[in-house]
Design a protein around this motif. Sequence first.
Motif, PDB file in Angstrom:
ATOM      1  N   TRP A   1       0.521  -1.039   0.168  1.00 32.02           N
ATOM      2  CA  TRP A   1      -0.071   0.081  -0.115  1.00 32.02           C
ATOM      3  C   TRP A   1       1.160   1.058  -0.143  1.00 32.02           C
ATOM      4  CZ3 TRP A   1      -4.558  -0.713   4.112  1.00 32.02           C
ATOM      5  CH2 TRP A   1      -5.332  -1.780   3.690  1.00 32.02           C
ATOM      6  N   PRO A   2       0.791   1.690  -0.963  1.00 28.95           N
ATOM      7  CA  PRO A   2       1.352   3.421  -0.738  1.00 28.95           C
ATOM      8  C   PRO A   2       1.052   4.172   0.344  1.00 28.95           C
ATOM      9  CG  PRO A   2      -0.089   3.626  -2.920  1.00 28.95           C
ATOM     10  CD  PRO A   2      -0.101   2.219  -2.097  1.00 28.95           C
ATOM     11  N   LEU A   3       1.423   4.679   1.351  1.00 31.48           N
ATOM     12  CA  LEU A   3       0.983   5.493   2.446  1.00 31.48           C
ATOM     13  C   LEU A   3       1.938   6.847   2.605  1.00 31.48           C
ATOM     14  CD1 LEU A   3       0.738   2.583   4.534  1.00 31.48           C
ATOM     15  CD2 LEU A   3      -0.767   2.975   3.538  1.00 31.48           C
ATOM     16  N   LYS A   4       1.981   7.597   2.870  1.00 29.53           N
ATOM     17  CA  LYS A   4       2.602   8.469   3.090  1.00 29.53           C
ATOM     18  C   LYS A   4       3.302   9.250   4.391  1.00 29.53           C
ATOM     19  CE  LYS A   4       1.331  12.825   1.732  1.00 29.53           C
ATOM     20  NZ  LYS A   4       0.363  14.481   1.552  1.00 29.53           N
ATOM     21  N   GLU A   5       4.658   8.802   4.163  1.00 25.88           N
ATOM     22  CA  GLU A   5       5.420   9.120   6.029  1.00 25.88           C
ATOM     23  C   GLU A   5       5.952  10.231   5.874  1.00 25.88           C
ATOM     24  OE1 GLU A   5       7.037   5.417   6.995  1.00 25.88           O
ATOM     25  OE2 GLU A   5       5.606   4.189   6.114  1.00 25.88           O
TER      26      GLU A   5
ATOM     27  N   ASP B   1       6.009   2.520   0.291  1.00 28.24           N
ATOM     28  CA  ASP B   1       5.868   1.014  -0.126  1.00 28.24           C
ATOM     29  C   ASP B   1       5.280   0.267   1.069  1.00 28.24           C
ATOM     30  OD1 ASP B   1       4.210   2.068  -2.458  1.00 28.24           O
ATOM     31  OD2 ASP B   1       5.960   1.157  -3.841  1.00 28.24           O
ATOM     32  N   ARG B   2       4.537   0.096   1.284  1.00 30.87           N
ATOM     33  CA  ARG B   2       3.798  -0.725   2.226  1.00 30.87           C
ATOM     34  C   ARG B   2       3.411  -1.698   2.702  1.00 30.87           C
ATOM     35  NH1 ARG B   2       6.507   0.574   8.200  1.00 30.87           N
ATOM     36  NH2 ARG B   2       7.200   2.014   8.139  1.00 30.87           N
ATOM     37  N   VAL B   3       5.232  -3.213   2.597  1.00 30.96           N
ATOM     38  CA  VAL B   3       3.900  -4.357   2.579  1.00 30.96           C
ATOM     39  C   VAL B   3       2.901  -4.523   3.346  1.00 30.96           C
ATOM     40  CG1 VAL B   3       4.399  -6.490   2.619  1.00 30.96           C
ATOM     41  CG2 VAL B   3       6.161  -5.321   1.914  1.00 30.96           C
ATOM     42  N   VAL B   4       1.882  -5.675   3.051  1.00 37.92           N
ATOM     43  CA  VAL B   4       0.485  -5.413   3.213  1.00 37.92           C
ATOM     44  C   VAL B   4       0.131  -7.062   3.518  1.00 37.92           C
ATOM     45  CG1 VAL B   4      -0.415  -3.079   4.085  1.00 37.92           C
ATOM     46  CG2 VAL B   4      -0.567  -4.483   2.569  1.00 37.92           C
ATOM     47  N   ALA B   5      -1.049  -7.749   3.928  1.00 38.24           N
ATOM     48  CA  ALA B   5      -0.866  -8.916   3.513  1.00 38.24           C
ATOM     49  C   ALA B   5      -2.474  -9.350   4.358  1.00 38.24           C
ATOM     50  CB  ALA B   5      -0.396 -10.180   4.826  1.00 38.24           C
ATOM     51  N   GLY B   6      -3.336  -9.910   3.361  1.00 41.33           N
ATOM     52  CA  GLY B   6      -4.557 -10.371   3.631  1.00 41.33           C
ATOM     53  C   GLY B   6      -5.337 -11.635   3.642  1.00 41.33           C
ATOM     54  N   SER B   7      -6.645 -11.386   2.974  1.00 36.72           N
ATOM     55  CA  SER B   7      -7.643 -12.913   2.752  1.00 36.72           C
ATOM     56  C   SER B   7      -8.479 -12.807   1.342  1.00 36.72           C
ATOM     57  CB  SER B   7      -8.298 -13.216   4.145  1.00 36.72           C
ATOM     58  OG  SER B   7      -9.183 -12.038   3.909  1.00 36.72           O
TER      59      SER B   7
END
Length: 229
Positions: free
Chosen positions: A202-206, A212-218
């Motif tokens: 997910w591209p997140l503003k920091e 780009d932060r790695v995420v995981a889901g179902s």
Amino acid sequence: MDNRTGEMQVFLRVVEAGSFSEAARLLRLTPSTVSKLVSRIEARLGVRLIERSTRALSLTAEGQLYYQRSQALLKELDLIEQEISYGAAATGGTVRVNVSVAIGVLGLEPILPEFWRAYPNIVVDLSLSDEMVDLYLDRTDIAFRVGALADSGMVARRIGTSRRKIVAAPSYLARRGVPLTVEDLSRHNCLGFNFRRAEPVWPLKESGRIVDRVVAGSLLANNGETVRR
């Protein structure tokens, strides 16, 4: 090459915006470029069109006349192009359009009846997909997509803006809690896409920049509407 119509458009934008800097922002030019273009018109005509001050701009009598005549001339040019476009459309043909699902369902499909009233002989060959397509191989004439244009050989025009938000169902938040930091996302079910070139990020503003932060889901899906629902 004579570019007086382009100079007229810049002049009109300066008058309507009320300042060189605001006109430059709207036209995506530098203020110095806008000022030089207006000065070029004045030099060619041999008259002053705009009185400049630190607080505001005001038109001279000649400037008012030039503004009115330029406005009328550019409107006439628009009418000429519209007439020719409508005439060309009368011959008919097929336009192959590829559009992302959300834009197609919410933005494009509702205006098709109005389009056919103006161009009754045009056949729209419409494909809805969030996948990136090869316009040449798929014989696509027009594609609607969100994001930067990767292929510099294409011609793109921005027709709107899209903003990203992180959202969740109230029932989900009641069960899992509300993430308050970026690190909290690692403990949440983050939905994503399964495109061939998609990455689980997910591209997140920091700190003022996009990371780009790695995420995981179902769930991984091939279109945004499924993910939204």
